[in-house]
Scaffold this active site. Structure first.
Site, PDB file in Angstrom:
ATOM      1  CD  GLU A   1      -3.016  -1.088   2.217  1.00  0.00           C
ATOM      2  OE1 GLU A   1      -2.643  -0.615   3.308  1.00  0.00           O
ATOM      3  OE2 GLU A   1      -4.131  -1.604   2.049  1.00  0.00           O
TER       4      GLU A   1
ATOM      5  CD  GLU B   1       4.801 -20.887  11.474  1.00  0.00           C
ATOM      6  OE1 GLU B   1       4.964 -21.082  12.689  1.00  0.00           O
ATOM      7  OE2 GLU B   1       3.854 -20.245  11.000  1.00  0.00           O
TER       8      GLU B   1
END
Length: 272
Positions: free
Chosen positions: A81, A112
Site C-alpha cells: 500500500e 515458517e
C-alpha cells in the site's frame, strides 16, 4: 496464571458457542479496545525503530518486512500500500512472507519452520547495510523470522520486530524490538484477532511516520499518491482546488497536464 506465552493462554471467555450474536460481538469488541492501550506503552520503542528507518532511507536504504501466516500477510499488505499512497517505488518498502506469494492465500506446510529460508528470500533483493529489516511474529518464536533477523544482524543490517509476547526469542534477536502484549485472544490462540490488529496498527505507524518524514506528505495530503482510478483522481482534484483556491475545471486541467498533485502544486506559481 498459565505457564504459556500470552498469545497462547486461554481466552478470558468460555462456552463461546453458547453466546448470542450480540454477546459475541460485544465481547470481541471489548477485547479489541485493549489493543491501542497496549500499543501506547510501546510508543517509545516504535519511535526508535521509525527513526532508524528514516535515517537509513535518507542514506538510500529500504525497509523490509518478513513474517509467516497472518503476520507475513500484514507485512506484505503494508508494503504493497505504500506505492499507491505515497508514490514511492515498489522496491522502497518490501514485504516477504514464508512460502512466497502463494502463502498469501493458502497455508504452506512447514514454510515458517525453516531458519535459513528468510535470508535466501532477502538475498534476492540484495539486502545490505543501508536497509532495515523488521520481523513480524505474534508469538515471537517463528523460525523463519528469527533466522532472517539473526543473519541480517550478523551482516550489520539494522533489525527490528513486532511481536505480542514478552521476552521472546525474536525480541532478543533484534536491536529495536516492539513488544505489544495484548493478552489472550477471544478464541484461544487465534492471533489473527487482537495480535493481528496490533501488528496492523503498528505497521500503519511505522510506514506512515517514516514516509511522512521522508517528505511524501504535504500538510495532511497524499500529494504523491498514484492516480490509479477515478476516486483517486477526484481526490486529487479536490486537493488542488483546496490548496490553490481554483475552480474544479482548472484543477482537472492542471492534474491532467502534470499527472501528479505534487507537480501541480510545484508548478502552479510558474503558470500564473
Amino acid at each position: 496464571m498459565e505457564n504459556k506465552p500470552t498469545t497462547e493462554r486461554s481466552s478470558n471467555y468460555d462456552h463461546l458457542e453458547k453466546m448470542s450474536t450480540q454477546e459475541l460481538l460485544t465481547n470481541i469488541n471489548n477485547e479489541d479496545k485493549s489493543v491501542p492501550l497496549a500499543i501506547e506503552k510501546q510508543l517509545p520503542a516504535i519511535e526508535k525503530l521509525v527513526d532508524v528507518i528514516v535515517t537509513r532511507m535518507q542514506e538510500g536504504g529500504r525497509l523490509f518486512y518478513i513474517g509467516a501466516g497472518t503476520s507475513g500477510r500484514l507485512g506484505v499488505l503494508d508494503a504493497s500500500e505504500c506505492p499507491p499512497t505515497f508514490g514511492v517505488s515498489e522496491d522502497w518498502v518490501i514485504g516477504l512472507i514464508a512460502g512466497g506469494d502463494h502463502a498469501l492465500r493458502h497455508a504452506v506446510e512447514n514454510a515458517e519452520d525453516d531458519l535459513e529460508q528468510a535470508w535466501k528470500d532477502l538475498e534476492k533483493f540484495h539486502i545490505s547495510k543501508k536497509d532495515v529489516l523488521v520481523g513480524i511474529a505474534a508469538s515471537g518464536t517463528t523460525p523463519y523470522v528469527i533466522g532472517g533477523v539473526k543473519r541480517a544482524r550478523e551482516e550489520g543490517i539494522a533489525t527490528g520486530c513486532i511481536t505480542c509476547n514478552d521476552s521472546s526469542p525474536l525480541a532478543a534477536a533484534v536491536e529495536f524490538p516492539v513488544e505489544v502484549v495484548v493478552g489472550p485472544e477471544f478464541v484461544t490462540g487465534s492471533t489473527r484477532m487482537k495480535a493481528g490488529t496490533a501488528q496492523k496498527l503498528v505497521l500503519n505507524m511505522i510506514s506512515t511516520s517514516s514516509l511522512i518524514k521522508m517528505g511524501r506528505v504535504k500538510g495532511n495530503k497524499m500529494v504523491d499518491m498514484q492516480l490509479s482510478n477515478k476516486k483517486l483522481v477526484n481526490r486529487g482534484v479536490k486537493m488542488i482546488m483546496e490548496e490553490l483556491k481554483v475552480e474544479e475545471e482548472e484543477a482537472k486541467r492542471l492534474l491532467e497536464k502534470y499527472k501528479s498533485v505534487r507537480k501541480v502544486l510545484r508548478n502552479f506559481d510558474s503558470e500564473n
